[in-house]
Design an enzyme around this catalytic site. Sequence first.
Site, PDB file in Angstrom:
ATOM      1  N   GLU A  85      -4.176  -0.144  -2.341  1.00  0.00           N
ATOM      2  CA  GLU A  85      -4.844   1.168  -2.337  1.00  0.00           C
ATOM      3  C   GLU A  85      -3.989   2.221  -1.648  1.00  0.00           C
ATOM      4  O   GLU A  85      -4.419   2.885  -0.700  1.00  0.00           O
ATOM      5  CB  GLU A  85      -6.240   1.082  -1.711  1.00  0.00           C
ATOM      6  CG  GLU A  85      -7.292   0.574  -2.685  1.00  0.00           C
ATOM      7  CD  GLU A  85      -8.700   1.023  -2.344  1.00  0.00           C
ATOM      8  OE1 GLU A  85      -9.069   2.149  -2.745  1.00  0.00           O
ATOM      9  OE2 GLU A  85      -9.419   0.251  -1.699  1.00  0.00           O
ATOM     10  N   TYR A 187      -3.500  -5.746  -6.098  1.00  0.00           N
ATOM     11  CA  TYR A 187      -4.782  -5.094  -5.857  1.00  0.00           C
ATOM     12  C   TYR A 187      -5.612  -5.359  -7.109  1.00  0.00           C
ATOM     13  O   TYR A 187      -5.469  -4.688  -8.131  1.00  0.00           O
ATOM     14  CB  TYR A 187      -4.598  -3.603  -5.601  1.00  0.00           C
ATOM     15  CG  TYR A 187      -5.900  -2.854  -5.421  1.00  0.00           C
ATOM     16  CD1 TYR A 187      -6.953  -3.405  -4.706  1.00  0.00           C
ATOM     17  CD2 TYR A 187      -6.071  -1.582  -5.967  1.00  0.00           C
ATOM     18  CE1 TYR A 187      -8.151  -2.726  -4.542  1.00  0.00           C
ATOM     19  CE2 TYR A 187      -7.263  -0.889  -5.800  1.00  0.00           C
ATOM     20  CZ  TYR A 187      -8.298  -1.460  -5.090  1.00  0.00           C
ATOM     21  OH  TYR A 187      -9.476  -0.786  -4.936  1.00  0.00           O
ATOM     22  N   ASP A 227      -5.719  -7.569  -1.810  1.00  0.00           N
ATOM     23  CA  ASP A 227      -7.152  -7.440  -1.996  1.00  0.00           C
ATOM     24  C   ASP A 227      -7.470  -8.065  -3.345  1.00  0.00           C
ATOM     25  O   ASP A 227      -7.241  -7.462  -4.389  1.00  0.00           O
ATOM     26  CB  ASP A 227      -7.551  -5.963  -1.955  1.00  0.00           C
ATOM     27  CG  ASP A 227      -9.052  -5.759  -2.131  1.00  0.00           C
ATOM     28  OD1 ASP A 227      -9.762  -6.750  -2.425  1.00  0.00           O
ATOM     29  OD2 ASP A 227      -9.514  -4.619  -1.989  1.00  0.00           O
ATOM     30  N   ASN A 229     -10.452  -8.978  -4.367  1.00  0.00           N
ATOM     31  CA  ASN A 229     -11.770  -8.523  -4.801  1.00  0.00           C
ATOM     32  C   ASN A 229     -12.695  -9.653  -5.247  1.00  0.00           C
ATOM     33  O   ASN A 229     -13.439  -9.514  -6.230  1.00  0.00           O
ATOM     34  CB  ASN A 229     -11.638  -7.465  -5.907  1.00  0.00           C
ATOM     35  CG  ASN A 229     -11.898  -6.063  -5.383  1.00  0.00           C
ATOM     36  OD1 ASN A 229     -12.786  -5.852  -4.571  1.00  0.00           O
ATOM     37  ND2 ASN A 229     -11.106  -5.100  -5.843  1.00  0.00           N
ATOM     38  N   ASP A 318     -11.372   0.374   5.473  1.00  0.00           N
ATOM     39  CA  ASP A 318     -12.556  -0.476   5.465  1.00  0.00           C
ATOM     40  C   ASP A 318     -12.163  -1.943   5.276  1.00  0.00           C
ATOM     41  O   ASP A 318     -13.001  -2.797   5.017  1.00  0.00           O
ATOM     42  CB  ASP A 318     -13.550  -0.035   4.386  1.00  0.00           C
ATOM     43  CG  ASP A 318     -12.948  -0.015   2.991  1.00  0.00           C
ATOM     44  OD1 ASP A 318     -11.707  -0.112   2.871  1.00  0.00           O
ATOM     45  OD2 ASP A 318     -13.707   0.106   2.012  1.00  0.00           O
TER      46      ASP A 318
END
Length: 335
Positions: A85, A187, A227, A229, A318
């Site tokens: 990100e 990502y 990440d 996800n 976050d």
Amino acid sequence: MKRFFKPVEKDGSSKKANVSASSPFSSVNDGEETAEISSENGDKKEPLKFLTWNANSFLLRAKNDWPEFSKFVENLDPDIIAIQEVRMPAAGSKGTPKNPRELKDDTSSSREEKQVMMRALSSPPFRNYAVWWSLSDFKYAGTALLIKKCFKPQKVSFSLDRTGSKHEPEGRVILAEFESFRFLNTYVPNNGWKDEETSFHRRRKWDKRMLEFVLQNSDKPLIWCGDLNVSHEAIDVSHPEFFSAAKLNGYVPPNKEDSGQPGFTLSERKRFGAILKEYRGKRMRIDYFIVSEKLKDRIVSCEMHGQGIELDGFYGSDHCPLSLELSAKSCESET
């Protein structure tokens, strides 16, 4: 590990000439530049310490959280830093083809943002790293890979097809190849809530390609991070029943295995499990380091660097950073 903010009820309880990298010192280099290398690297012949972090906008972190993050990186002293990100657009004017390896700088605002980023990366300890970018056409997604300049990758690719000239859409992949292993920074697209082309189908396609990548690249150990996800098991979330039953505006997918919080649907978890079955790796939470079976005995540590409701150690994101450290390759492992 990503922090979920929606309230939940308390339960009581080789160097190669064709590799281009954006540098803190110039917009592009060919991997030939020398670096200020600390003697602390000792006799390391390959990267051994790794850091992955979803920065939730690398530019915002550079503007607001850089001193704290810099101190953290200086103390940890990773050989490779994988960022997800980035959220900075690729170079290229409106209506023209974009260059995903370069930061946009053709407008006054984009030039200013690039200068902020380059100043941050020119400061210690980051000036000892070469930087590769894989960027989206606009301020979305994107990844970056920072590698200490004393470690020269044999090749850097930007797609799961390992094609140097091809970039994964939205800059979601950077793959660096070293003599004894490959390092993959991803990502992964969010599954989304609805059975449509931009969510469920996109994620199924990604998982299929990732499984094919693992099966087709078993000739060399792989370190896969980023990440991803997905939370693989119930232990990886704070409230399994809550996430399993989550809905958006009351929508229920046609296939009940697609129901629940994106990242914790049964369908995603099964596909991720299929990848891990071929991979046989170590795994943690939603942000992961996964290593090939051949590397598991070399794992020294794998740590989360954030904690608590106050998001201590998240540096404005976050997600908190994760680190992995391997021991040096022994003579026995080379035979």
